[in-house]
Write a protein that holds these residues in place. Structure first.
Motif, PDB file in Angstrom:
ATOM      1  N   SER A 288      -0.349  -1.320 -11.850  1.00  0.00           N
ATOM      2  CA  SER A 288      -1.410  -1.749 -10.945  1.00  0.00           C
ATOM      3  C   SER A 288      -2.084  -0.535 -10.332  1.00  0.00           C
ATOM      4  O   SER A 288      -1.492   0.540 -10.231  1.00  0.00           O
ATOM      5  CB  SER A 288      -0.854  -2.655  -9.840  1.00  0.00           C
ATOM      6  N   ALA A 289      -3.322  -0.721  -9.932  1.00  0.00           N
ATOM      7  CA  ALA A 289      -4.086   0.299  -9.218  1.00  0.00           C
ATOM      8  C   ALA A 289      -5.154  -0.425  -8.412  1.00  0.00           C
ATOM      9  O   ALA A 289      -5.906  -1.227  -8.974  1.00  0.00           O
ATOM     10  CB  ALA A 289      -4.721   1.296 -10.187  1.00  0.00           C
ATOM     11  N   ARG A 290      -5.221  -0.169  -7.124  1.00  0.00           N
ATOM     12  CA  ARG A 290      -6.083  -0.981  -6.258  1.00  0.00           C
ATOM     13  C   ARG A 290      -7.451  -0.377  -6.000  1.00  0.00           C
ATOM     14  O   ARG A 290      -8.332  -1.063  -5.511  1.00  0.00           O
ATOM     15  CB  ARG A 290      -5.359  -1.255  -4.934  1.00  0.00           C
TER      16      ARG A 290
ATOM     17  N   THR B 235      -8.436   9.638  -7.096  1.00  0.00           N
ATOM     18  CA  THR B 235      -7.482   8.567  -7.334  1.00  0.00           C
ATOM     19  C   THR B 235      -6.147   9.158  -7.749  1.00  0.00           C
ATOM     20  O   THR B 235      -6.081  10.262  -8.299  1.00  0.00           O
ATOM     21  CB  THR B 235      -7.976   7.587  -8.417  1.00  0.00           C
ATOM     22  N   GLY B 236      -5.081   8.426  -7.450  1.00  0.00           N
ATOM     23  CA  GLY B 236      -3.757   8.779  -7.935  1.00  0.00           C
ATOM     24  C   GLY B 236      -3.439   7.951  -9.162  1.00  0.00           C
ATOM     25  O   GLY B 236      -4.021   6.881  -9.383  1.00  0.00           O
ATOM     26  N   THR B 237      -2.505   8.405  -9.976  1.00  0.00           N
ATOM     27  CA  THR B 237      -2.231   7.747 -11.247  1.00  0.00           C
ATOM     28  C   THR B 237      -0.782   7.266 -11.335  1.00  0.00           C
ATOM     29  O   THR B 237       0.085   7.680 -10.567  1.00  0.00           O
ATOM     30  CB  THR B 237      -2.490   8.706 -12.426  1.00  0.00           C
ATOM     31  N   LEU B 238      -0.540   6.407 -12.312  1.00  0.00           N
ATOM     32  CA  LEU B 238       0.808   5.902 -12.546  1.00  0.00           C
ATOM     33  C   LEU B 238       1.761   7.022 -12.955  1.00  0.00           C
ATOM     34  O   LEU B 238       2.964   6.937 -12.701  1.00  0.00           O
ATOM     35  CB  LEU B 238       0.779   4.824 -13.631  1.00  0.00           C
TER      36      LEU B 238
ATOM     37  N   GLY C  33      12.131  10.348 -10.159  1.00  0.00           N
ATOM     38  CA  GLY C  33      12.268   9.023 -10.741  1.00  0.00           C
ATOM     39  C   GLY C  33      11.368   7.992 -10.117  1.00  0.00           C
ATOM     40  O   GLY C  33      11.375   7.798  -8.908  1.00  0.00           O
ATOM     41  N   GLY C  34      10.579   7.309 -10.948  1.00  0.00           N
ATOM     42  CA  GLY C  34       9.829   6.146 -10.504  1.00  0.00           C
ATOM     43  C   GLY C  34       8.695   6.426  -9.554  1.00  0.00           C
ATOM     44  O   GLY C  34       8.338   5.567  -8.751  1.00  0.00           O
ATOM     45  N   TYR C  35       8.104   7.600  -9.596  1.00  0.00           N
ATOM     46  CA  TYR C  35       7.044   7.961  -8.656  1.00  0.00           C
ATOM     47  C   TYR C  35       5.687   7.699  -9.291  1.00  0.00           C
ATOM     48  O   TYR C  35       5.362   8.248 -10.346  1.00  0.00           O
ATOM     49  CB  TYR C  35       7.168   9.434  -8.278  1.00  0.00           C
ATOM     50  N   SER C  36       4.883   6.860  -8.656  1.00  0.00           N
ATOM     51  CA  SER C  36       3.524   6.614  -9.135  1.00  0.00           C
ATOM     52  C   SER C  36       2.651   6.243  -7.950  1.00  0.00           C
ATOM     53  O   SER C  36       3.145   5.904  -6.874  1.00  0.00           O
ATOM     54  CB  SER C  36       3.505   5.505 -10.195  1.00  0.00           C
ATOM     55  N   VAL C  37       1.336   6.297  -8.144  1.00  0.00           N
ATOM     56  CA  VAL C  37       0.382   6.002  -7.078  1.00  0.00           C
ATOM     57  C   VAL C  37      -0.398   4.757  -7.471  1.00  0.00           C
ATOM     58  O   VAL C  37      -0.970   4.691  -8.563  1.00  0.00           O
ATOM     59  CB  VAL C  37      -0.575   7.185  -6.840  1.00  0.00           C
TER      60      VAL C  37
ATOM     61  N   ALA D 121       2.846   7.023  -2.304  1.00  0.00           N
ATOM     62  CA  ALA D 121       3.290   6.714  -3.660  1.00  0.00           C
ATOM     63  C   ALA D 121       4.046   5.407  -3.698  1.00  0.00           C
ATOM     64  O   ALA D 121       4.641   4.976  -2.708  1.00  0.00           O
ATOM     65  CB  ALA D 121       4.180   7.825  -4.208  1.00  0.00           C
ATOM     66  N   ALA D 122       4.012   4.762  -4.858  1.00  0.00           N
ATOM     67  CA  ALA D 122       4.835   3.598  -5.138  1.00  0.00           C
ATOM     68  C   ALA D 122       6.063   4.051  -5.909  1.00  0.00           C
ATOM     69  O   ALA D 122       6.215   5.222  -6.252  1.00  0.00           O
ATOM     70  CB  ALA D 122       4.046   2.567  -5.951  1.00  0.00           C
TER      71      ALA D 122
END
Length: 653
Positions: A141-143, A165-168, A202-206, A221-222
Motif C-alpha cells: 500500500s501507499a497513500r 515519497t517513501g517506498t516499500l 527487517g520489515g521496514y517500508s514507507v 515507516a511501516a
C-alpha cells in the motif's frame, strides 16, 4: 499496525488565529494571509487537504442542492493490477492525490508516481522506482506523495519543485515535479536509503506521505510489527529537502539510557523490542515549529510479556520539534497495547473553542473509537482524560495495564461487553451458532486482554477509526469520521519455538456466522459527526450497504459495512466518502447525515477522496482512487475517477 485481517467469506478553516495577527499585522496583511490559506485548503495541496490535515475544503460549487447532478468527468487507469508481485492478493490502492504546480500527483501501491492533468486526467509523466516485485513486503500500500518548492530567489531549475515519497523497499525519493526525473542532487542520484543506520533490521517500508516543514522532509515507516519480538524499530527521521542529508532522528522506543522513556522500560527488553513506529500520516504546525506524530504499538502485538510496562512512547501522540527532533510533549493513548490499537489516524490541527475562546489544538481519533483533544503547545487535555480500571490478563508472564486513558468526549463505538444475548443472525440457526460462539469467548468490555480460550475484541483491531482519519469542520466545531463496529477474535497460542522471546503467537479472525456475516447486529460501519461545543454525537448513520454480501435470496440493505478510507467535507455543506466494502462513493448532508448521492465505483474505493478547482471556469472536481483492498476482499482495479457538475448545474445552489 498494518491491517492483517482474514475475511474468508464476507466480501466485502483552521482560520488564522486572530489573537496573534491582531498584534503582529495590519488587517490588510491578515486578509492576504487568510486568502492564501484558503487557497491551499481549496486546492488540496496536502494529503489531508491542508497542512493541518483537516480534510475540509472551502470550495462550494457542488452543494446539497446540486450534488445529485454529479457526473464522471474523466478516468485514468494506472495499469497496476499486481502482475508479478509476491503476495499480490494483499494489493491495495489507498492513494489520495494532491494538486500542486498545476498537476495532480499520486502513486500506486508499488510506488509508481504519476502526474495527471487535473482537467482531463491525461498522463503528464510517470516514474517507476522499480521495487523488487518478488520480495514479500509486509503490506502492499501507499497513500500518497508530498510536494515541496524551493523558494530561495536564486534557486535554479530543474528540481526547484519536488515530489517526495517513501517506498516499500525503504527509499526516500525526490522527483522533479515538472518532469518526473530524479533530483540528482538529493542523496544518491535522487534517493536516500532509509535502511541505513537502523538498529534492528527487517520489515521496514514507507506507506504514508512524508511531512514537510520548511526545507525539512520528515518520514516514518511501516513494518516491524507482528509476532516476533525482534524487528525493525520505529524511528522518525528528517532530511534536508535539497541534498538529502540527515538532519535529525528520534526513536519512540528507548535506544539508550538518555532516552526520555528509558526509565519506564527494562533496558534489555527495550533493546530487543521493535516497532513503536509512526506508519501513519504526520501533521505539521509551522507556527509552533512542531510535527505531530502518531505511533504504533511495540512488538510483538498481542502478547507483551517480552515488553513489560506501559511501553512509552508506543501508541502515543508525540509533539516533536520539527527543526531539531527534540521531544516537546507526549500523550500515550493506549498503555501496554495488547489489541493492535496503535494510532493510525492523522492528527488534525485547528482551533477548538473553549468557553468562546479559540485554543490551538490537536485532535486524535483512535481505533478504540475514542476522540482526544490536546492543547497543541503544551499537550494538556482540553477535554478531560481519566484513567479507568480495565480487565486483567490471565496469561502467565503477561502484565496488562491496570488502567487505560478514557476521553470525556462521547465514544464513537460501544465499549460494553458483548454477551451471548447480543448475537445476531439472519435466521434462527445462524443466530444460535453465533450465540454459542460468543459464550465461549472472553469479553469484559473494551481492553479485555487476549486469552488462550479466545477473546472477543470490540472494537476490533480494524477500529474504531483507522488510517482514514477524520474531518475537522472548524467553523461548526465538528469532527466527522468513518467508524468500524466489527468485532474480532484473538486467540493466544503457545509459540512453536520455546526459545522465542515472545511466549505466544496468535490467531486473528473476524467474528462471523456460518453465513459469513458478523455475529453482532449492524451497523458494522458508520459515518459519525461529533459536536465539540456540546460534547455530543450530532448524528451517526450507516455507511455502506450489504450489496454483494448477503445471501442471494435476501434483499440488499443499508446495514453499514466495514470500511477503510476516510471522509472529506466542503463548504458546499457536503461530506464525501467511499471506504465501505460495497464500492460506492457517497455524498451526505453535513448537518443531518442524510445520504444525497451515490455512485457505484468499478472497484473498491478504499481511499480518501479529494477535491479541487481547475480550468478557465474554475470547475470543482471530486477525485477518488478505486482499486480495491486485498485484506477486505473488495473488487480489484486501477482507476482514478474524477466527478464534476455538467455545465449549468452549478447554478442550482
Amino acid at each position: 499496525m498494518s491491517l492483517m485481517i482474514i475475511w474468508p467469506r464476507l466480501r466485502v478553516s483552521r482560520l488564522l488565529t486572530a489573537r496573534g495577527w491582531l498584534l503582529a499585522a495590519s488587517l490588510c496583511l491578515g486578509a492576504q494571509l487568510a486568502a492564501a490559506q484558503s487557497a491551499v485548503v481549496s486546492d488540496w495541496g496536502y494529503y489531508g487537504g491542508d497542512l493541518f490535515g483537516r480534510r475540509f475544503s472551502s470550495l462550494d460549487q457542488i452543494t446539497r442542492s446540486n450534488v445529485a447532478h454529479l457526473r464522471m468527468a474523466w478516468s485514468y487507469r494506472t495499469g497496476e493490477l499486481g502482475a508479478g508481485l509476491a503476495h499480490a492478493q494483499q494489493l491495495t490502492f489507498e492513494a489520495t492525490p494532491v494538486l500542486a504546480f498545476g498537476l495532480l500527483y499520486l502513486e500506486t501501491a508499488t510506488n509508481v508516481v504519476l502526474a495527471l492533468d487535473p482537467q482531463n486526467g491525461a498522463l503528464r509523466w510517470r516514474f517507476d522506482p522499480h521495487i523488487d516485485r518478488a520480495h514479500a513486503y509486509p503490506q502492499l500500500s501507499a497513500r500518497g506523495v508530498s510536494v515541496w518548492e524551493d523558494r530561495f530567489p536564486g534557486a535554479a531549475a530543474p528540481c526547484k519543485r519536488r515530489v517526495f515519497t517513501g517506498t516499500l523497499d525503504a527509499r526516500l525519493l525526490a522527483l522533479d515535479a515538472d518532469s518526473g526525473q530524479p533530483c540528482r542532487d538529493f542523496g544518491v542520484a535522487g534517493h536516500v536509503d532509509l535502511a541505513q543506520g537502523l538498529p534492528v533490521g527487517g520489515g521496514y517500508s514507507v506507506t504514508s506521505p512524508p511531512a514537510v516543514y520548511r526545507n525539512i522532509i520528515i518520514v516514518g515507516a511501516a513494518g516491524g510489527e507482528g509476532r516476533a519480538a525482534a524487528g525493525a524499530r520505529g524511528v522518525i527521521r528528517a532530511y534536508d529537502a535539497l541534498n538529502g542529508a540527515l538532519v535529525w532522528t528520534f526513536a519512540p522506543l528507548p535506544d539508550g539510557p538518555a532516552h526520555p522513556a528509558a526509565s519506564d522500560w527494562s533496558a534489555a527488553q527495550a533493546a530487543a523490542s521493535g516497532a513503536g513506529n509512526p506508519w501513519g500520516v504526520m501533521s505539521v504546525d509551522e507556527e509552533h515549529g512542531l510535527v505531530l506524530v502518531p505511533t504504533g504499538s511495540a512488538r510483538p502485538d498481542f502478547y507483551g510479556g517480552a515488553r513489560l510496562g506501559a511501553n512509552r512512547f508506543a501508541d502515543s501522540l508525540l509533539a516533536v520539534n520539527a527543526a531539531s527532533g527534540r521531544l516537546v510533549w507526549a500523550q500515550q493513548l493506549v498503555h501496554h497495547d495488547l489489541w493492535g490499537f496503535d494510532l493510525a489516524a492523522q492528527p488534525v490541527l485547528g482551533d477548538v473553542a473553549l468557553n468562546g475562546v479559540p485554543v490551538p489544538a490537536v485532535i486524535e481519533a483512535t481505533r478504540t473509537g475514542m476522540l482526544y483533544v490536546f492543547g497543541r503547545v503544551h499537550g494538556q487535555p482540553l477535554f478531560p482524560v481519566t484513567e479507568q480500571r480495565v480487565p486483567a490478563s490471565l496469561i502467565p508472564g503477561e502484565q496488562a495495564a491496570a488502567t487505560q486513558p478514557f476521553s470525556a468526549l462521547p465514544a464513537l463505538v460501544s465499549q460494553r461487553a458483548v454477551r451471548p444475548d447480543d448475537a445476531w443472525g439472519i435466521t434462527f440457526w445462524d443466530r444460535g451458532k453465533c450465540r454459542s460462539r460468543i459464550a465461549t469467548l472472553r469479553n469484559e468490555g473494551i481492553f479485555t486482554p487476549p486469552d488462550t480460550r479466545g477473546t472477543l475484541l470490540s472494537p476490533g483491531y480494524m477500529g474504531g477509526v483507522n488510517w482514514g482519519g477524520m474531518v475537522f469542520d472548524e467553523q461548526r466545531q465538528r469532527v466527522i469520521a468513518a467508524v468500524n463496529h466489527l468485532p474480532m477474535v484473538v486467540t493466544l497460542l503457545p509459540a512453536p519455538d520455546p526459545g522465542r522471546a515472545a511466549g505466544y503467537t496468535e490467531r486473528r479472525e473476524p467474528l462471523l456466522s456460518p453465513w459469513g456475516l458478523p455475529c453482532t447486529a449492524p451497523p458494522w460501519g458508520t459515518l459519525v459527526s461529533v459536536d465539540l461545543r456540546r460534547r455530543r454525537i450530532l448524528w451517526q448513520v450507516p455507511l455502506g450497504s450489504s450489496a454483494g454480501v448477503m445471501p442471494w435470496w435476501l434483499p440488499t440493505r443499508d446495514f453499514g459495512m466495514p470500511n477503510m478510507g476516510g471522509p472529506i467535507a466542503t463548504a458546499g455543506d457536503l461530506v464525501f466518502v467511499a471506504a465501505a466494502t460495497d464500492s460506492f462513493l457517497r455524498a451526505f448532508d453535513i448537518d443531518t447525515g442524510r445520504e444525497l448521492w451515490k455512485y457505484r465505483l468499478p472497484a473498491g474505493g478504499q481511499a480518501t477522496p479529494m477535491t479541487y478547482r481547475a480550468g478557465p471556469t474554475h470547475r470543482q472536481y471530486l477525485v477518488i482512487s478505486a482499486g480495491g483492498h486485498g485484506a477486505l476482499g473488495t473488487p480489484r482495479g486501477d482507476y482514478v475517477l474524477a466527478f464534476s457538475l455538467p455545465e449549468g448545474a452549478a447554478a442550482h445552489k
